[in-house]
Design an enzyme around this catalytic site. Structure first.
Site, PDB file in Angstrom:
ATOM      1  N   SER A 215     -15.967 -14.955 -40.046  1.00 54.54           N
ATOM      2  CA  SER A 215     -15.178 -15.382 -38.899  1.00 54.54           C
ATOM      3  C   SER A 215     -13.812 -15.860 -39.382  1.00 54.54           C
ATOM      4  O   SER A 215     -13.614 -16.123 -40.568  1.00 54.54           O
ATOM      5  CB  SER A 215     -15.882 -16.515 -38.168  1.00 54.54           C
ATOM      6  OG  SER A 215     -15.775 -17.699 -38.930  1.00 54.54           O
ATOM      7  N   LYS A 216     -12.892 -15.972 -38.440  1.00 54.77           N
ATOM      8  CA  LYS A 216     -11.555 -16.431 -38.774  1.00 54.77           C
ATOM      9  C   LYS A 216     -11.626 -17.801 -39.464  1.00 54.77           C
ATOM     10  O   LYS A 216     -10.937 -18.068 -40.433  1.00 54.77           O
ATOM     11  CB  LYS A 216     -10.738 -16.539 -37.487  1.00 54.77           C
ATOM     12  CG  LYS A 216      -9.261 -16.401 -37.706  1.00 54.77           C
ATOM     13  CD  LYS A 216      -8.551 -16.169 -36.388  1.00 54.77           C
ATOM     14  CE  LYS A 216      -7.067 -15.936 -36.654  1.00 54.77           C
ATOM     15  NZ  LYS A 216      -6.329 -15.568 -35.487  1.00 54.77           N
ATOM     16  N   ARG A 217     -12.496 -18.654 -38.946  1.00 55.62           N
ATOM     17  CA  ARG A 217     -12.600 -19.995 -39.518  1.00 55.62           C
ATOM     18  C   ARG A 217     -13.143 -19.946 -40.943  1.00 55.62           C
ATOM     19  O   ARG A 217     -12.665 -20.628 -41.833  1.00 55.62           O
ATOM     20  CB  ARG A 217     -13.474 -20.875 -38.640  1.00 55.62           C
ATOM     21  CG  ARG A 217     -13.818 -22.192 -39.285  1.00 55.62           C
ATOM     22  CD  ARG A 217     -13.963 -23.291 -38.280  1.00 55.62           C
ATOM     23  NE  ARG A 217     -12.708 -23.564 -37.617  1.00 55.62           N
ATOM     24  CZ  ARG A 217     -12.602 -24.125 -36.427  1.00 55.62           C
ATOM     25  NH1 ARG A 217     -13.672 -24.451 -35.770  1.00 55.62           N
ATOM     26  NH2 ARG A 217     -11.423 -24.373 -35.903  1.00 55.62           N
TER      27      ARG A 217
END
Ligand code: ZN
Length: 288
Positions: A215-217
């Site tokens: 994920s982006k995070r």
């Protein structure tokens, strides 16, 4: 990874290195995460120039920019819901749905403003990325008139970074390849505002162990996530350098993080940065 990559590119060119917290998406920003990131960067030996910029404190500038676009007839209110767009839009593109321009000539009766969109025209935007090479996008075919502000949300990333880069005089942008496909929209806005276009370098993304997309995070915190695995700062930076295609000597693991960074700056080979995503390298006992 973007922190390390941008640091190396900026410092090896003798430039300044600025930190910016892209915290516009307030509901999703975890309290304290900015301070954690700064502490991690400090522990890893990074030194930045000037004050850290928080996008959440710069809304007035984004509003001014959006109002200028409205005044110039380049932005308009859109009242479409997502499902309305989905029904009419052509096949979904990698960047989501292509907006078909329904509200270009004004809101239909009974519709309320849901978003502010900027008009794009039938042209191809191309640029030479310092890592990924030539990249081109036909804006009307890939996204259409795009959102710069949602009525119930923050200003869009595209507008904010373009305004911020121009205000700070940024001439190099180094970031993850997940933003490659959004770059032509930002270049388009730079042209509209008559801002200079910086040089772009998009770094390969870190994948999970089996090549799974993170994920982006996950990507955003990959440096500190590595630290949780028990690697010390220098070993982590050495692994990150290897991920970026650099060839640090194994002995660097015994150096301080600042010394590892100094090696990276002195020896940066941008042409060695890979273009494809990969897992973060395990610690190795020998380098190839
Ligand atoms: Zn609309």
């Amino acid at each position: 990874m973007a922190a390390l990559g941008s640091y190396l590119v900026a410092r090896s060119a003798g430039g300044l290195w600025y930190l910016r917290m892209e915290d516009l998406d307030l509901p999703r920003v975890v309290p304290g995460i900015a301070d954690d990131m700064l502490a991690t960067l400090e522990n890893l030996g990074f030194e930045w120039d000037g004050e850290v910029v928080y996008q959440s404190r710069r809304t007035d500038y984004y509003r001014e920019a959006a109002e200028e676009l409205i005044r110039r007839g380049l932005a308009y209110a859109c009242g479409c819901t997502r499902s309305e767009i989905a029904q009419i839009a052509s096949a979904p593109h990698e960047e989501g749905l292509v907006y078909p321009g329904l509200c270009r000539d004004g809101l239909a009766e009974g519709k309320v403003e849901r978003a502010l969109r900027v008009k794009v025209y039938d042209e191809v935007v191309s640029f030479d990325d310092g890592v990924m090479g030539r990249y081109s996008q036909h804006l009307t075919g890939s996204c259409g008139d795009f959102v710069i502000h949602r009525a119930d949300g923050p200003y869009a990333y595209h507008l904010a970074v373009v305004v911020d880069d121009a205000a700070a005089g940024v001439n190099q942008v180094v970031r993850g390849a997940d933003l490659l496909a959004s770059t032509p929209r930002q270049i388009y806005l730079q042209r509209v505002f008559n801002y200079p276009t910086p040089a772009y370098y998009h770094l390969p993304l870190v994948t999970g162990p089996n090549g799974a997309k993170l994920s982006k995070r996950d990507n955003a915190v990959s440096l500190s996530a590595g630290r949780d695995l028990g690697q010390d700062g220098s070993a982590l930076l050495v692994s990150a350098l290897r991920f970026l295609g650099q060839a640090p000597p194994l002995s660097l693991k015994d150096a301080t993080p600042s010394e590892v960074l100094a090696w990276g700056v002195a020896n940066l080979d941008i042409s060695a940065i890979p273009r494809t995503p990969a897992p973060f390298p395990e610690e190795e006992t020998a380098t190839g």
